[in-house]
Design a protein around this motif. Structure first.
Motif, mmCIF file in Angstrom:
data_model
loop_
_atom_site.group_PDB
_atom_site.id
_atom_site.type_symbol
_atom_site.label_atom_id
_atom_site.label_comp_id
_atom_site.label_asym_id
_atom_site.label_seq_id
_atom_site.Cartn_x
_atom_site.Cartn_y
_atom_site.Cartn_z
ATOM 1 N N GLN A 103 0.858 -1.189 0.000
ATOM 2 C CA GLN A 103 0.000 0.000 0.000
ATOM 3 C C GLN A 103 0.892 1.236 0.000
ATOM 4 O OE1 GLN A 103 -1.735 1.873 3.512
ATOM 5 N NE2 GLN A 103 -3.741 1.530 2.618
ATOM 6 N N TRP A 104 0.731 2.058 -1.018
ATOM 7 C CA TRP A 104 1.504 3.303 -1.120
ATOM 8 C C TRP A 104 0.503 4.415 -0.862
ATOM 9 C CZ3 TRP A 104 6.718 3.048 -3.274
ATOM 10 C CH2 TRP A 104 7.366 4.282 -3.315
ATOM 11 N N MET A 105 0.549 4.981 0.323
ATOM 12 C CA MET A 105 -0.449 5.981 0.714
ATOM 13 C C MET A 105 0.152 7.383 0.713
ATOM 14 S SD MET A 105 -2.610 6.404 4.263
ATOM 15 C CE MET A 105 -1.395 7.296 5.206
ATOM 16 N N THR A 106 -0.496 8.273 -0.024
ATOM 17 C CA THR A 106 -0.096 9.673 0.003
ATOM 18 C C THR A 106 -1.032 10.348 0.993
ATOM 19 O OG1 THR A 106 0.525 9.506 -2.320
ATOM 20 C CG2 THR A 106 0.260 11.727 -1.421
ATOM 21 N N ALA A 107 -0.520 10.660 2.177
ATOM 22 C CA ALA A 107 -1.378 11.273 3.201
ATOM 23 C C ALA A 107 -1.720 12.704 2.781
ATOM 24 C CB ALA A 107 -0.683 11.259 4.553
ATOM 25 N N GLY A 108 -0.753 13.384 2.165
ATOM 26 C CA GLY A 108 -0.992 14.746 1.696
ATOM 27 C C GLY A 108 -1.578 15.613 2.798
ATOM 28 N N LYS A 109 -2.682 16.330 2.493
ATOM 29 C CA LYS A 109 -3.219 17.324 3.438
ATOM 30 C C LYS A 109 -3.791 16.726 4.717
ATOM 31 C CE LYS A 109 -6.883 19.672 2.284
ATOM 32 N NZ LYS A 109 -7.925 20.407 1.524
ATOM 33 N N GLY A 110 -4.077 15.414 4.678
ATOM 34 C CA GLY A 110 -4.483 14.821 5.944
ATOM 35 C C GLY A 110 -5.317 13.576 5.823
ATOM 36 N N ILE A 111 -4.976 12.638 6.673
ATOM 37 C CA ILE A 111 -5.737 11.397 6.755
ATOM 38 C C ILE A 111 -5.736 10.970 8.228
ATOM 39 C CG2 ILE A 111 -3.894 9.640 6.454
ATOM 40 C CD1 ILE A 111 -7.012 9.689 4.332
ATOM 41 N N VAL A 112 -6.849 10.361 8.669
ATOM 42 C CA VAL A 112 -6.851 9.699 9.975
ATOM 43 C C VAL A 112 -7.202 8.257 9.668
ATOM 44 C CG1 VAL A 112 -7.905 9.541 12.278
ATOM 45 C CG2 VAL A 112 -7.509 11.775 11.234
ATOM 46 N N HIS A 113 -6.397 7.343 10.134
ATOM 47 C CA HIS A 113 -6.642 5.938 9.796
ATOM 48 C C HIS A 113 -6.199 5.000 10.912
ATOM 49 C CE1 HIS A 113 -2.442 4.944 7.820
ATOM 50 N NE2 HIS A 113 -2.323 5.477 9.009
ATOM 51 N N SER A 114 -6.556 3.720 10.710
ATOM 52 C CA SER A 114 -6.124 2.692 11.642
ATOM 53 C C SER A 114 -5.498 1.570 10.829
ATOM 54 C CB SER A 114 -7.328 2.230 12.470
ATOM 55 O OG SER A 114 -7.604 0.875 12.281
#
Ligand code: FJE
Ligand code: FE
Length: 310
Positions: A97-108
């Motif tokens: 998984q290649w995740m671009t959080a950029g301006k914002g993410i909330v995750h688990s």
């Protein structure tokens, strides 16, 4: 002769070797952190490299990110991912998984429900910084199942191409910060001579076996599992070989990235260029603004199941 040609063909040598001890992170999770610890705060553009191992109910429940990318590559077992935008999925063994959080993410990020308490879920998580012009992009994901990861094999060398290319075989991952990420397995006696762009920072992290890295005719370092090797600049390729007489394969990742060269101000999972931007980010996270809107009424299924309070 231009400098780039003069230097071409020069080998990169190991300038620093570091053993990644275990430490606790998240909720009962164990990580071996190499990049991102005190002695190696930042290796532009890389912020963190964790080799993680979690067994349910441990994991990484609801937390935010802003200003960079996280790359999760599963080695064993699986991780369930859920975010406040409704994006959800399982990263299975060998998957990415290649995740671009950029301006914002909330995750688990937690072991999935079919991973029982005894299953070890192991992988690598790399945090790649974004340049100022990409820090506040919309969050996005690139996900690849194990069977779809580009692979190549030649002369005892097997390569899984996470990012970049090898021998003309290309990964479909698009990198905002130019990055190469190769997972090599070398049978005993085999070797590689891998191109790395001249000005990129690059490192090796050993997963299995015992390897030799550097110049086979002069200076080289040896390393076993859980060791990070920082490669010096001034060369455009890495020579590595499995000189093992134990008959074991050698597995390691080689990662390189173009340095961003900007100031870095980090506060936990927020990585920006200035203190003002960090203050703004904390404010946005606390007030659910500028990208954190959906986090206001969100709680992951995993955290709810565990009765975790946030
Ligand atoms: C995080 C502490 C954390 N390494 N490897 C603080 F543990 C984390 C975090 C992770 C993480 C998650 C996975 Cl799946 C694998 C990891 C750290 O989630 F983000 C902060 N800020
Ligand atoms: Fe995370």
């Amino acid at each position: 002769m231009p400098i780039s040609e003069e230097a071409s063909g020069k080998k990169r040598l190991v300038v620093k070797k570091l053993f990644a001890r275990q430490q606790h992170e998240g909720f009962g999770a164990v990580v071996r952190r190499s990049i991102g610890r005190f002695e190696l705060r930042y290796f532009d553009p890389f912020l963190v490299l964790d080799e993680f191992s979690v067994s349910a109910p441990a994991g990484f429940p609801d937390h935010p990110h802003r200003g960079f990318e996280t790359v999760t590559y599963m080695l064993e077992g699986e991780i369930l991912h859920e975010d406040c935008e409704g994006h959800k999925g399982v990263i299975r063994e060998g998957g990415l998984q290649w995740m671009t959080a950029g301006k914002g993410i909330v995750h688990s990020e937690m072991p999935s429900s079919n991973a029982t308490g005894t299953t070890r879920n192991k992988g690598l998580q790399l945090w790649i910084n974004l340049s100022s012009k990409h820090k506040l992009v919309m969050p996005s994901y690139q996900e690849i199942e194990s069977k779809d990861i580009a692979e190549a094999e030649k002369d005892g060398v097997r390569v899984r191409i996470i990012a970049g290319e090898w021998n003309g075989v290309k990964s479909k991952i698009c990198t905002r910060t130019p990055t190469m990420y190769l997972d090599f397995t070398l049978t005993p006696g085999s070797k590689i001579s891998q191109h790395i762009p001249l000005h990129w920072n690059a490192f090796v992290y050993v997963l299995q076996g015992h390897g030799h890295f550097g110049d086979s005719r002069s200076q080289h370092s040896t390393a076993a599992a859980h060791h990070l090797l920082i490669l010096g600049l001034g060369g455009d390729r890495l020579e590595a070989w499995n000189g093992s007489d134990s008959g074991l394969p050698l597995r390691f990742i080689l990662v390189g990235g173009e340095p961003i060269g900007e100031p870095v101000v980090q506060f936990g999972p927020f990585v920006m260029n200035t203190q003002e931007e960090i203050d703004q980010t904390v404010d946005d996270f606390e007030n659910f603004t500028n990208g954190f809107e959906k986090a206001r009424h969100w709680k992951s299924q995993a955290a709810s199941d565990l009765g975790l309070l946030f």
